[in-house]
Design a protein around this motif. Structure first.
Motif, PDB file in Angstrom:
ATOM      1  N   ALA A 125      32.728  42.413  32.849  1.00 46.26           N
ATOM      2  CA  ALA A 125      32.497  43.187  34.064  1.00 46.26           C
ATOM      3  C   ALA A 125      33.535  42.856  35.136  1.00 46.26           C
ATOM      4  O   ALA A 125      34.218  41.830  35.092  1.00 46.26           O
ATOM      5  CB  ALA A 125      31.100  42.906  34.603  1.00 46.26           C
ATOM      6  N   ALA A 126      33.643  43.746  36.104  1.00 47.53           N
ATOM      7  CA  ALA A 126      34.415  43.483  37.306  1.00 47.53           C
ATOM      8  C   ALA A 126      33.438  43.288  38.460  1.00 47.53           C
ATOM      9  O   ALA A 126      32.328  43.824  38.459  1.00 47.53           O
ATOM     10  CB  ALA A 126      35.359  44.640  37.597  1.00 47.53           C
ATOM     11  N   TYR A 127      33.837  42.516  39.445  1.00 44.72           N
ATOM     12  CA  TYR A 127      32.982  42.277  40.603  1.00 44.72           C
ATOM     13  C   TYR A 127      33.850  42.145  41.847  1.00 44.72           C
ATOM     14  O   TYR A 127      35.057  41.890  41.767  1.00 44.72           O
ATOM     15  CB  TYR A 127      32.126  41.033  40.416  1.00 44.72           C
ATOM     16  CG  TYR A 127      32.909  39.745  40.280  1.00 44.72           C
ATOM     17  CD1 TYR A 127      33.181  38.940  41.390  1.00 44.72           C
ATOM     18  CD2 TYR A 127      33.391  39.316  39.039  1.00 44.72           C
ATOM     19  CE1 TYR A 127      33.904  37.769  41.273  1.00 44.72           C
ATOM     20  CE2 TYR A 127      34.111  38.135  38.917  1.00 44.72           C
ATOM     21  CZ  TYR A 127      34.364  37.373  40.030  1.00 44.72           C
ATOM     22  OH  TYR A 127      35.085  36.217  39.918  1.00 44.72           O
ATOM     23  N   HIS A 128      33.228  42.328  43.002  1.00 45.43           N
ATOM     24  CA  HIS A 128      33.931  42.243  44.286  1.00 45.43           C
ATOM     25  C   HIS A 128      33.808  40.825  44.811  1.00 45.43           C
ATOM     26  O   HIS A 128      32.701  40.305  44.965  1.00 45.43           O
ATOM     27  CB  HIS A 128      33.347  43.243  45.280  1.00 45.43           C
ATOM     28  CG  HIS A 128      34.254  43.563  46.422  1.00 45.43           C
ATOM     29  ND1 HIS A 128      34.362  42.764  47.535  1.00 45.43           N
ATOM     30  CD2 HIS A 128      35.130  44.587  46.603  1.00 45.43           C
ATOM     31  CE1 HIS A 128      35.238  43.285  48.377  1.00 45.43           C
ATOM     32  NE2 HIS A 128      35.727  44.393  47.835  1.00 45.43           N
ATOM     33  N   ASP A 129      34.954  40.197  45.075  1.00 45.01           N
ATOM     34  CA  ASP A 129      34.930  38.799  45.510  1.00 45.01           C
ATOM     35  C   ASP A 129      34.931  38.639  47.025  1.00 45.01           C
ATOM     36  O   ASP A 129      35.103  37.542  47.546  1.00 45.01           O
ATOM     37  CB  ASP A 129      36.114  38.036  44.915  1.00 45.01           C
ATOM     38  CG  ASP A 129      37.460  38.500  45.461  1.00 45.01           C
ATOM     39  OD1 ASP A 129      37.482  39.470  46.250  1.00 45.01           O
ATOM     40  OD2 ASP A 129      38.490  37.891  45.109  1.00 45.01           O
ATOM     41  N   GLY A 130      34.698  39.738  47.736  1.00 40.79           N
ATOM     42  CA  GLY A 130      34.691  39.708  49.201  1.00 40.79           C
ATOM     43  C   GLY A 130      35.878  40.397  49.809  1.00 40.79           C
ATOM     44  O   GLY A 130      35.833  40.857  50.956  1.00 40.79           O
ATOM     45  N   SER A 131      36.954  40.493  49.045  1.00 39.98           N
ATOM     46  CA  SER A 131      38.143  41.171  49.548  1.00 39.98           C
ATOM     47  C   SER A 131      38.710  42.179  48.558  1.00 39.98           C
ATOM     48  O   SER A 131      39.349  43.143  48.951  1.00 39.98           O
ATOM     49  CB  SER A 131      39.228  40.145  49.906  1.00 39.98           C
ATOM     50  OG  SER A 131      39.568  39.360  48.777  1.00 39.98           O
ATOM     51  N   SER A 132      38.481  41.983  47.271  1.00 42.19           N
ATOM     52  CA  SER A 132      39.012  42.898  46.261  1.00 42.19           C
ATOM     53  C   SER A 132      38.157  42.821  45.002  1.00 42.19           C
ATOM     54  O   SER A 132      37.342  41.901  44.831  1.00 42.19           O
ATOM     55  CB  SER A 132      40.468  42.552  45.934  1.00 42.19           C
ATOM     56  OG  SER A 132      40.562  41.218  45.437  1.00 42.19           O
ATOM     57  N   VAL A 179      37.837  42.071  41.165  1.00 35.55           N
ATOM     58  CA  VAL A 179      38.512  41.231  40.178  1.00 35.55           C
ATOM     59  C   VAL A 179      37.824  41.371  38.827  1.00 35.55           C
ATOM     60  O   VAL A 179      36.650  41.747  38.750  1.00 35.55           O
ATOM     61  CB  VAL A 179      38.526  39.751  40.616  1.00 35.55           C
ATOM     62  CG1 VAL A 179      39.290  39.571  41.911  1.00 35.55           C
ATOM     63  CG2 VAL A 179      37.105  39.224  40.781  1.00 35.55           C
ATOM     64  N   SER A 180      38.540  41.079  37.787  1.00 39.80           N
ATOM     65  CA  SER A 180      38.034  41.227  36.431  1.00 39.80           C
ATOM     66  C   SER A 180      37.556  39.887  35.894  1.00 39.80           C
ATOM     67  O   SER A 180      38.316  38.913  35.860  1.00 39.80           O
ATOM     68  CB  SER A 180      39.127  41.786  35.517  1.00 39.80           C
ATOM     69  OG  SER A 180      38.756  41.674  34.158  1.00 39.80           O
ATOM     70  N   ALA A 181      36.322  39.844  35.439  1.00 36.08           N
ATOM     71  CA  ALA A 181      35.808  38.624  34.822  1.00 36.08           C
ATOM     72  C   ALA A 181      36.528  38.339  33.511  1.00 36.08           C
ATOM     73  O   ALA A 181      36.763  37.182  33.158  1.00 36.08           O
ATOM     74  CB  ALA A 181      34.306  38.763  34.586  1.00 36.08           C
TER      75      ALA A 181
END
Length: 291
Positions: free
Chosen positions: A246-253, A255-257
């Protein structure tokens, strides 16, 4: 990484960590996403009458507490290296992190959110104006005792049933109450508080009640609530999803797990919060004890 009993385990761990739940708020199922709870807004009355006099008609007034599912979610990425080399410990790390995140945000909403946007309306905004009381600006044992008594009296004067009353305050307030002494050098509240109670009522301590309120950023609040009239309506059990792609939002962009060699745990809860009787919560504001 995630055993079958993980969801139930999270729920059991969440209850003691989330202070509103721990103090005994009523939990109701809300399988359809909405729940309407009837409540009495005004009671019938009785009076003495003489012989052959008509009895005046009175009747209770009813209202409704309408609750709607609000989605609370947390995403926890964890390094796959940690999983590969220490899977039992990694499982505990993820579990504890998720429980902590959910409990903190839930308490923040149930206590102080104003009900706008996506969050529930918390205790601070359910309280009647008459039950929101400013603390005495002179901090001493006499005034502290009087102010605590005002909260108790606020509920008593509203005929609150006091089935499961409980206090909520910040760690700073707890420390002050635990250490304040009377004129003879004796701790005023410490013995009672070491047993988990204040004035005979249980208390919960949470950092979700701020200490930086007011113009001087040094004020806090104290809540006294009959938790039997606090309602948590839950739409679903915790939903837990696990993915290494999955991809997730790290607070600024985003990112791909997968590219970071991580596993992502996503937890979703659906619930709402309300008061069956608005008079069942009293709040002491402008509290500078221990500041």
């Amino acid at each position: 990484l995630v055993p079958e009993q993980y969801s139930a385990e999270l729920i059991e761990l969440l209850r003691p960590m989330a202070v509103v739940r721990r103090l005994g708020a009523t939990v109701l199922p809300m399988p359809g996403g909405t729940l309407t709870v009837p409540k009495i807004t005004g009671g019938a009355s009785a009076e003495y009458v003489g012989e052959n006099q008509n009895i005046g008609k009175t009747e209770p007034k009813f209202g409704q507490l309408r609750l709607t599912a609000r989605k609370l979610a947390a995403v926890v990425p964890i390094s796959n290296d940690l999983i590969r080399f220490s899977s039992p410990q990694a499982d505990a790390v993820v579990r504890d992190d998720v429980v902590s995140a959910m409990a903190q945000r839930e308490d923040a909403a149930f206590i102080r959110d104003d009900g706008t946007g996506n969050a529930p309306k918390g205790l601070r905004y359910w309280a009647l104006a008459a039950n929101v009381i400013a603390a005495n600006g002179t901090v001493n044992l006499t005034n502290v005792t009087t102010d605590l008594g005002k909260l108790v009296l606020g509920l008593r004067n509203s005929n609150v049933r006091m089935i499961r009353p409980g206090w909520l305050f910040s760690p700073r307030t707890e420390h002050y109450l635990m250490t304040i002494r009377d004129g003879n050098g004796n701790f005023a509240f410490r013995e009672d508080m070491l047993a988990g109670k204040l004035w005979g009522y249980p208390f919960g301590v949470t950092t979700q009640i701020p200490d930086n309120l007011g113009g001087g950023s040094d004020e806090s609040e104290i809540y006294l609530v009959d938790m039997a009239d606090s309602v948590i309506a839950e739409s679903t059990n915790l939903i837990i999803d696990v993915s290494s792609e999955a991809a997730y939002h790290d607070g600024s962009s985003v990112v791909s797990a997968f590219s970071l060699d991580q596993t992502v745990i996503r937890v979703i809860a659906s619930h709402d919060f309300g008061m069956r009787h608005d008079a069942s919560v009293a709040i002491l504001t402008t509290v500078k004890w221990g500041a």
